[in-house]
Design an enzyme around this catalytic site. Structure first.
Site, PDB file in Angstrom:
ATOM      1  N   ASP A 110       1.643   6.129   5.676  1.00 18.98           N
ATOM      2  CA  ASP A 110       0.658   5.256   5.046  1.00 18.98           C
ATOM      3  C   ASP A 110       1.159   4.633   3.736  1.00 18.98           C
ATOM      4  O   ASP A 110       0.421   3.925   3.059  1.00 18.98           O
ATOM      5  CB  ASP A 110      -0.653   6.027   4.830  1.00 18.98           C
ATOM      6  CG  ASP A 110      -1.871   5.142   4.990  1.00 18.98           C
ATOM      7  OD1 ASP A 110      -1.729   4.040   5.551  1.00 18.98           O
ATOM      8  OD2 ASP A 110      -2.960   5.546   4.533  1.00 18.98           O
TER       9      ASP A 110
ATOM     10  N   ARG B 298      -7.695  -0.245   1.031  1.00 22.78           N
ATOM     11  CA  ARG B 298      -8.245  -1.491   0.495  1.00 22.78           C
ATOM     12  C   ARG B 298      -8.681  -1.328  -0.963  1.00 22.78           C
ATOM     13  O   ARG B 298      -8.719  -2.299  -1.715  1.00 22.78           O
ATOM     14  CB  ARG B 298      -9.400  -1.971   1.387  1.00 22.78           C
ATOM     15  CG  ARG B 298     -10.523  -1.007   1.503  1.00 22.78           C
ATOM     16  CD  ARG B 298     -11.443  -1.317   2.672  1.00 22.78           C
ATOM     17  NE  ARG B 298     -10.865  -0.928   3.960  1.00 22.78           N
ATOM     18  CZ  ARG B 298     -11.453  -1.142   5.134  1.00 22.78           C
ATOM     19  NH1 ARG B 298     -12.626  -1.757   5.182  1.00 22.78           N
ATOM     20  NH2 ARG B 298     -10.875  -0.763   6.246  1.00 22.78           N
TER      21      ARG B 298
ATOM     22  N   LYS C 107       0.844  -1.207   0.000  1.00 25.23           N
ATOM     23  CA  LYS C 107       0.000   0.000   0.000  1.00 25.23           C
ATOM     24  C   LYS C 107       0.875   1.251   0.000  1.00 25.23           C
ATOM     25  O   LYS C 107       1.670   1.457   0.917  1.00 25.23           O
ATOM     26  CB  LYS C 107      -0.918  -0.004   1.236  1.00 25.23           C
ATOM     27  CG  LYS C 107      -1.694   1.319   1.450  1.00 25.23           C
ATOM     28  CD  LYS C 107      -2.609   1.271   2.679  1.00 25.23           C
ATOM     29  CE  LYS C 107      -3.209   2.638   2.993  1.00 25.23           C
ATOM     30  NZ  LYS C 107      -4.102   2.640   4.176  1.00 25.23           N
TER      31      LYS C 107
ATOM     32  N   ASP D 184     -12.030   7.218   4.012  1.00 25.05           N
ATOM     33  CA  ASP D 184     -10.805   6.933   4.763  1.00 25.05           C
ATOM     34  C   ASP D 184     -10.427   5.449   4.680  1.00 25.05           C
ATOM     35  O   ASP D 184      -9.340   5.058   5.093  1.00 25.05           O
ATOM     36  CB  ASP D 184     -11.000   7.362   6.231  1.00 25.05           C
ATOM     37  CG  ASP D 184      -9.684   7.545   6.962  1.00 25.05           C
ATOM     38  OD1 ASP D 184      -8.629   7.493   6.305  1.00 25.05           O
ATOM     39  OD2 ASP D 184      -9.723   7.735   8.199  1.00 25.05           O
TER      40      ASP D 184
ATOM     41  N   LYS E  95      -9.775  12.899   8.605  1.00 30.54           N
ATOM     42  CA  LYS E  95      -9.317  12.350   9.879  1.00 30.54           C
ATOM     43  C   LYS E  95      -9.379  13.426  10.955  1.00 30.54           C
ATOM     44  O   LYS E  95      -8.902  14.539  10.753  1.00 30.54           O
ATOM     45  CB  LYS E  95      -7.871  11.853   9.768  1.00 30.54           C
ATOM     46  CG  LYS E  95      -7.749  10.530   9.067  1.00 30.54           C
ATOM     47  CD  LYS E  95      -6.354   9.945   9.240  1.00 30.54           C
ATOM     48  CE  LYS E  95      -6.229   8.656   8.443  1.00 30.54           C
ATOM     49  NZ  LYS E  95      -7.044   7.551   8.979  1.00 30.54           N
TER      50      LYS E  95
HETATM   51  N1  BES Z   1      -4.164   4.588   6.969  1.00 32.62           N
HETATM   52  C1  BES Z   1      -5.235   4.227   7.814  1.00 32.62           C
HETATM   53  C2  BES Z   1      -4.874   3.164   8.846  1.00 32.62           C
HETATM   54  C3  BES Z   1      -3.798   3.496   9.835  1.00 32.62           C
HETATM   55  C4  BES Z   1      -4.126   3.782  11.156  1.00 32.62           C
HETATM   56  C5  BES Z   1      -2.461   3.441   9.495  1.00 32.62           C
HETATM   57  C6  BES Z   1      -3.150   4.035  12.078  1.00 32.62           C
HETATM   58  C7  BES Z   1      -1.474   3.696  10.421  1.00 32.62           C
HETATM   59  C8  BES Z   1      -1.823   3.987  11.726  1.00 32.62           C
HETATM   60  C9  BES Z   1      -6.394   3.700   6.978  1.00 32.62           C
HETATM   61  O1  BES Z   1      -6.488   4.166   5.690  1.00 32.62           O
HETATM   62  C10 BES Z   1      -7.634   4.117   7.687  1.00 32.62           C
HETATM   63  O2  BES Z   1      -7.899   5.286   7.695  1.00 32.62           O
HETATM   64  N2  BES Z   1      -8.349   3.161   8.257  1.00 32.62           N
HETATM   65  C11 BES Z   1      -9.556   3.416   8.933  1.00 32.62           C
HETATM   66  C12 BES Z   1     -10.604   2.588   8.250  1.00 32.62           C
HETATM   67  C13 BES Z   1     -11.999   2.928   8.603  1.00 32.62           C
HETATM   68  C14 BES Z   1     -12.403   4.293   8.107  1.00 32.62           C
HETATM   69  C15 BES Z   1     -12.878   1.892   7.941  1.00 32.62           C
HETATM   70  C16 BES Z   1      -9.400   2.989  10.377  1.00 32.62           C
HETATM   71  O3  BES Z   1      -8.755   1.983  10.621  1.00 32.62           O
HETATM   72  O4  BES Z   1      -9.882   3.702  11.239  1.00 32.62           O
HETATM   73 ZN    ZN Z   2      -4.700   4.744   4.802  1.00 34.27          ZN
HETATM   74 ZN    ZN Z   3      -7.566   5.984   5.513  1.00 36.09          ZN
END
Ligand code: BES
Ligand code: ZN
Ligand code: ZN
Length: 474
Positions: A265, A328, A243, A324, A255
């Site tokens: 990321d 995926r 990714k 966010d 966020k």
């Molecule tokens: N990049 C984030 C996940 C992440 C969190 C990476 C902490 C590194 C440290 C990912 O794209 C994300 O935002 N995930 C969300 C998904 C949700 C909106 C379904 C999450 O995990 O909160």
């Molecule tokens: Zn992300």
């Molecule tokens: Zn995200």
């Protein structure tokens, strides 16, 4: 690093590791003249004893490793010296690995010393010039028969890990998708790998719709990077996917917490790119294809919307519940592109995918997902050998219905505050066409973190050494 220098006539810093024991120092025949009692130095983990012999121009650094140190702990003990005591490193340094130690200790010691020379101040306008490590000549004294090969390998491991650190640590206005694509081109050139890069226009032609949906809110040109490593006499073919979200604002679902850390990321991309450099550098006899989709998840009038329905490379339609949950989407296209065009026997993807993986395992273990037990075992063993822990979470089909959409084939988020890492993995699974040997590694907690080596969170290169071990044990 030069090999097999003799300690006798050596002038400079001599580094000597010891295991903890009742007579750690006295047992060393190499030093008949020096006397250090066990009360002063017994080889306890993280202990040190410095001894100067000014007449001979020698400084001895005795380093305690403890009783049964594992690979990571040895590597960190050595990394600590170059990271925190750089003044000890003047012109000549000799690392002495006595016959009490095996190949793994030599590899961990050499790579640790080199990792410790990495500094985070990439943009400091020199108030004080950074140490010039090129001026330090490091040598190794070891009676291990394979010592030269091991030292060379350790140097390559550290070089790849430092490249990975740097990709993650550089800010998102430097480490852009374009930067990663240029990095891949360079690595391809110097290591004989074929590199293909698709920009927005080419990605449209290739129908990478989900990848492009995430990219459409950013000024920066997305880059879909493909690296092909094709050694002679390879029996196996592995696909790697990483990714590469160079910054994740969350998109319109902006966020509200932790955005400042989201340059990490692209940690999966950095791991896969670093691993490709290392695999090629060591001439590992396995065919490897890497796909690294790189985009910035930004906010703009063109950005994709929550409730949009988008297309994907696989032909499946996706309802966007949350912008966010972007990782995926780009991985879905990368996985289906990989399977359609390359058909590797094994596929492993690395992604900073969910906060849920961090909530589950914290910062010392990544979440592993696969339905293939053999692959799970191989990946876990590879990680355990080098201190990169993985632990499996279930891929039961009962979780799949969480991702059902009313309007499209699948949705990108179930909208619930539980099982976030598992449902993300189930989403990805839908784009693997039932591949018999696919694993997903969620490195959200392990790719970037705090440590004794810096004042801010920084890249860890988690997965690079694991992937090397995996390829070696395939
Ligand atoms: N990049 C984030 C996940 C992440 C969190 C990476 C902490 C590194 C440290 C990912 O794209 C994300 O935002 N995930 C969300 C998904 C949700 C909106 C379904 C999450 O995990 O909160
Ligand atoms: Zn992300
Ligand atoms: Zn995200």
């Amino acid at each position: 690093m030069q090999l097999n220098k003799k300690v006798d006539q050596f002038k400079g810093l001599v580094i000597l590791p010891f295991l903890e024991s009742g007579n750690a120092f006295l047992s060393k025949l190499e030093f008949p003249s020096a006397q250090v009692s066990n009360a002063l130095f017994s080889g306890k983990k993280d202990s040190q004893f410095l001894l100067e012999k000014p007449d001979e121009g020698q400084v001895f650094l005795f380093l305690g490793l403890g009783k049964e140190p594992d690979y990571k702990s040895i590597q960190n003990s050595f990394r600590r010296i170059t990271a925190k005591q750089e003044n000890l490193f003047q012109e000549d340094v000799l690392l002495v690995i006595s016959k009490d130690f095996n190949e793994q200790v030599l590899e961990a010691a050499v790579s640790g010393l080199l990792l410790g020379t990495y500094r985070l101040g990439h943009f400091k306008t020199a108030e004080k010039a950074p140490k010039d490590w090129d001026k330090v000549k490091m040598g190794v004294s070891s009676s291990l028969s394979e010592a030269e090969k091991i030292v060379e390998k350790a140097e390559k491991i550290a070089a790849a890990q430092i490249q990975t650190f740097k990709m993650v640590d550089l800010p998102p206005n430097t480490a852009t998708p374009q930067y990663l694509a240029d990095w891949a081109k360079e690595a391809g050139k110097s290591h004989g790998m074929t590199v293909k890069i698709y920009d927005r226009k080419k990605a449209e032609k290739e129908q990478l719709h989900a990848f492009l949906a995430v990219a459409q809110g950013s000024q920066r040109e997305p880059q879909f990077i493909i690296l092909e490593y094709r050694p002679k006499n390879a029996q196996k073919h592995v696909g790697l996917v990483g990714k590469g979200v160079t910054f994740d604002t969350g998109g319109l679902n902006i966020k509200t917490q932790g955005m400042v850390h989201m340059k990490c990321d692209m940690g999966g991309a950095a791991t896969v790119l670093g691993a490709m450099q290392l695999i090629a550098d060591l001439d590992i006899p396995v065919q490897v294809t890497a796909i690294v989709p790189c985009v910035e998840n930004a906010i703009d009038k063109r950005a994709y919307l929550p409730s949009d329905v988008i297309q994907s490379h696989s032909g499946k339609t996706i309802e966007i519940i949350d912008t966010d949950a972007e990782g995926r989407l780009i991985l879905a296209d990368a996985l289906s592109y990989m399977i359609k065009n390359y058909q590797p026997e094994h596929i492993v993807d690395f992604a900073t995918l969910t906060g849920s993986a961090v909530g589950t395992f914290g910062y010392e273990c990544a979440a592993l997902f696969s339905k293939n037990e053999v692959l799970i075992q191989k990946l876990m063993e590879s990680g355990d050998a080098v201190g990169e822990r993985l632990w499996p979470l279930p891929m039961w089909d009962i979780y799949q219905k969480e991702m059902d959409s009313e309007i499209a084939d699948i949705k990108n988020f179930h909208g619930k505050p539980f099982a976030g890492a598992i449902t993300a993995a189930k989403f990805l699974e839908c784009f693997t066409g039932g591949h018999a040997s696919w694993a997903h590694v969620d490195i959200a907690g392990t790719a970037f973190g705090d440590s004794e080596f810096a004042k801010t969170k920084h890249g860890t290169a988690f997965g690079v050494h694991l992937l090397l071990k995996f390829m070696e044990n395939l």
